[in-house]
Design a protein around this motif. Structure first.
Motif, mmCIF file in Angstrom:
data_model
loop_
_atom_site.group_PDB
_atom_site.id
_atom_site.type_symbol
_atom_site.label_atom_id
_atom_site.label_comp_id
_atom_site.label_asym_id
_atom_site.label_seq_id
_atom_site.Cartn_x
_atom_site.Cartn_y
_atom_site.Cartn_z
ATOM 1 N N THR A 45 14.809 3.834 -21.096
ATOM 2 C CA THR A 45 15.059 4.471 -22.387
ATOM 3 C C THR A 45 13.721 4.973 -22.918
ATOM 4 O O THR A 45 12.748 4.234 -22.978
ATOM 5 C CB THR A 45 15.669 3.471 -23.389
ATOM 6 O OG1 THR A 45 16.892 2.975 -22.851
ATOM 7 C CG2 THR A 45 15.943 4.143 -24.714
ATOM 8 N N THR A 46 13.683 6.243 -23.291
ATOM 9 C CA THR A 46 12.457 6.857 -23.778
ATOM 10 C C THR A 46 12.634 7.219 -25.253
ATOM 11 O O THR A 46 13.615 7.851 -25.623
ATOM 12 C CB THR A 46 12.130 8.136 -22.981
ATOM 13 O OG1 THR A 46 12.127 7.809 -21.599
ATOM 14 C CG2 THR A 46 10.786 8.696 -23.372
ATOM 15 N N ILE A 47 11.671 6.825 -26.070
ATOM 16 C CA ILE A 47 11.678 7.170 -27.492
ATOM 17 C C ILE A 47 10.445 8.023 -27.769
ATOM 18 O O ILE A 47 9.322 7.612 -27.502
ATOM 19 C CB ILE A 47 11.656 5.912 -28.381
ATOM 20 C CG1 ILE A 47 12.899 5.061 -28.099
ATOM 21 C CG2 ILE A 47 11.584 6.307 -29.841
ATOM 22 C CD1 ILE A 47 12.880 3.752 -28.816
ATOM 23 N N VAL A 48 10.679 9.209 -28.294
ATOM 24 C CA VAL A 48 9.592 10.142 -28.610
ATOM 25 C C VAL A 48 9.643 10.412 -30.110
ATOM 26 O O VAL A 48 10.684 10.778 -30.650
ATOM 27 C CB VAL A 48 9.749 11.460 -27.822
ATOM 28 C CG1 VAL A 48 8.628 12.422 -28.171
ATOM 29 C CG2 VAL A 48 9.782 11.196 -26.337
ATOM 30 N N GLN A 49 8.512 10.238 -30.778
ATOM 31 C CA GLN A 49 8.422 10.543 -32.200
ATOM 32 C C GLN A 49 7.483 11.724 -32.387
ATOM 33 O O GLN A 49 6.382 11.748 -31.845
ATOM 34 C CB GLN A 49 7.904 9.336 -32.978
ATOM 35 C CG GLN A 49 8.873 8.185 -32.960
ATOM 36 C CD GLN A 49 8.392 7.032 -33.787
ATOM 37 O OE1 GLN A 49 7.259 7.034 -34.267
ATOM 38 N NE2 GLN A 49 9.241 6.040 -33.972
ATOM 39 N N ARG A 50 7.951 12.693 -33.156
ATOM 40 C CA ARG A 50 7.175 13.913 -33.379
ATOM 41 C C ARG A 50 7.031 14.151 -34.865
ATOM 42 O O ARG A 50 7.961 13.955 -35.633
ATOM 43 C CB ARG A 50 7.872 15.121 -32.755
ATOM 44 C CG ARG A 50 8.018 15.045 -31.282
ATOM 45 C CD ARG A 50 8.723 16.282 -30.775
ATOM 46 N NE ARG A 50 8.967 16.136 -29.348
ATOM 47 C CZ ARG A 50 10.023 16.593 -28.723
ATOM 48 N NH1 ARG A 50 10.947 17.241 -29.384
ATOM 49 N NH2 ARG A 50 10.164 16.431 -27.436
ATOM 50 N N ASP A 51 5.869 14.617 -35.251
ATOM 51 C CA ASP A 51 5.617 15.044 -36.623
ATOM 52 C C ASP A 51 5.265 16.520 -36.589
ATOM 53 O O ASP A 51 4.350 16.940 -35.881
ATOM 54 C CB ASP A 51 4.456 14.275 -37.254
ATOM 55 C CG ASP A 51 4.814 12.834 -37.541
ATOM 56 O OD1 ASP A 51 5.991 12.591 -37.883
ATOM 57 O OD2 ASP A 51 3.940 11.975 -37.415
ATOM 58 N N TYR A 52 6.012 17.307 -37.344
ATOM 59 C CA TYR A 52 5.755 18.735 -37.426
ATOM 60 C C TYR A 52 5.131 19.036 -38.775
ATOM 61 O O TYR A 52 5.627 18.625 -39.815
ATOM 62 C CB TYR A 52 7.052 19.541 -37.302
ATOM 63 C CG TYR A 52 7.714 19.407 -35.958
ATOM 64 C CD1 TYR A 52 7.238 20.114 -34.873
ATOM 65 C CD2 TYR A 52 8.797 18.572 -35.780
ATOM 66 C CE1 TYR A 52 7.840 19.997 -33.642
ATOM 67 C CE2 TYR A 52 9.406 18.449 -34.555
ATOM 68 C CZ TYR A 52 8.926 19.164 -33.480
ATOM 69 O OH TYR A 52 9.524 19.044 -32.279
ATOM 70 N N HIS A 53 4.044 19.770 -38.753
ATOM 71 C CA HIS A 53 3.408 20.224 -39.979
ATOM 72 C C HIS A 53 3.500 21.739 -39.980
ATOM 73 O O HIS A 53 2.996 22.399 -39.080
ATOM 74 C CB HIS A 53 1.944 19.796 -40.044
ATOM 75 C CG HIS A 53 1.770 18.313 -40.026
ATOM 76 N ND1 HIS A 53 1.981 17.534 -41.132
ATOM 77 C CD2 HIS A 53 1.435 17.467 -39.026
ATOM 78 C CE1 HIS A 53 1.772 16.277 -40.819
ATOM 79 N NE2 HIS A 53 1.434 16.203 -39.550
ATOM 80 N N GLN A 54 4.151 22.245 -40.970
ATOM 81 C CA GLN A 54 4.290 23.692 -41.054
ATOM 82 C C GLN A 54 3.072 24.250 -41.758
ATOM 83 O O GLN A 54 2.799 23.913 -42.912
ATOM 84 C CB GLN A 54 5.557 24.049 -41.811
ATOM 85 C CG GLN A 54 5.918 25.493 -41.676
ATOM 86 C CD GLN A 54 7.336 25.727 -42.163
ATOM 87 O OE1 GLN A 54 7.999 24.813 -42.602
ATOM 88 N NE2 GLN A 54 7.769 26.948 -42.066
ATOM 89 N N SER A 55 2.331 25.101 -41.067
ATOM 90 C CA SER A 55 1.054 25.557 -41.604
ATOM 91 C C SER A 55 1.205 26.741 -42.548
ATOM 92 O O SER A 55 0.362 26.964 -43.394
ATOM 93 C CB SER A 55 0.113 25.939 -40.462
ATOM 94 O OG SER A 55 0.687 26.962 -39.686
ATOM 95 N N ARG A 56 2.270 27.522 -42.397
ATOM 96 C CA ARG A 56 2.426 28.691 -43.255
ATOM 97 C C ARG A 56 3.410 28.386 -44.379
ATOM 98 O O ARG A 56 4.429 27.746 -44.163
ATOM 99 C CB ARG A 56 2.946 29.874 -42.457
ATOM 100 C CG ARG A 56 1.982 30.351 -41.413
ATOM 101 C CD ARG A 56 2.460 31.596 -40.759
ATOM 102 N NE ARG A 56 3.847 31.470 -40.358
ATOM 103 C CZ ARG A 56 4.534 32.413 -39.756
ATOM 104 N NH1 ARG A 56 3.975 33.545 -39.489
ATOM 105 N NH2 ARG A 56 5.786 32.236 -39.416
#
Length: 127
Positions: A45-56
């Protein structure tokens, strides 16, 4: 008195850029999005956490429909902006020298080439 005035000017010159940066710091906050992806595979089981920062920053549509004679035409505020070169095919009269037809939505605007001032509005002329 002279020293007091000079010190007040010096303090205002030092404090004004600091106040401007503090005021502008709160205006724009980049949008953040947090995403967690869980993948189930046989034996793992793979858990991936992502944080997106919108620059515009996100801008809304600033289109205008209410053009008036004498106003300066801004193509960035026009919906479906196009310069009309084939005015005969659109059943329009030839523009006077120094003017051109511009499409904004379904309207044809007669705009001065050098000044950008609207001379005439033909509402609903283009479909």
């Amino acid at each position: 008195m002279k020293k007091f005035i000079l010190s007040a000017i010096a303090v205002s010159m030092v404090a004004s850029p600091l106040a401007a940066t503090a005021a502008s710091a709160g205006q724009y906050q980049p949008q953040q999005r947090h995403e967690t992806v869980v993948r189930h595979q046989p034996g793992r089981t793979t858990i991936v956490q992502r944080d997106y920062h919108q620059s515009r920053p996100q801008y809304r549509n600033n289109y205008r429909n209410d053009w008036r004679r004498g106003e300066r035409f801004d193509y960035r505020q026009a919906r479906n902006y196009r310069v009309i070169n084939d005015y005969r095919g659109r059943h329009l009269k030839a523009p006077p020298r120094g003017y051109r037809y511009v499409q904004s939505g379904n309207d044809a605007l007669l705009v001065g080439i050098s000044s950008g001032v609207i001379a005439a509005i033909l509402a609903g002329a283009l479909r």
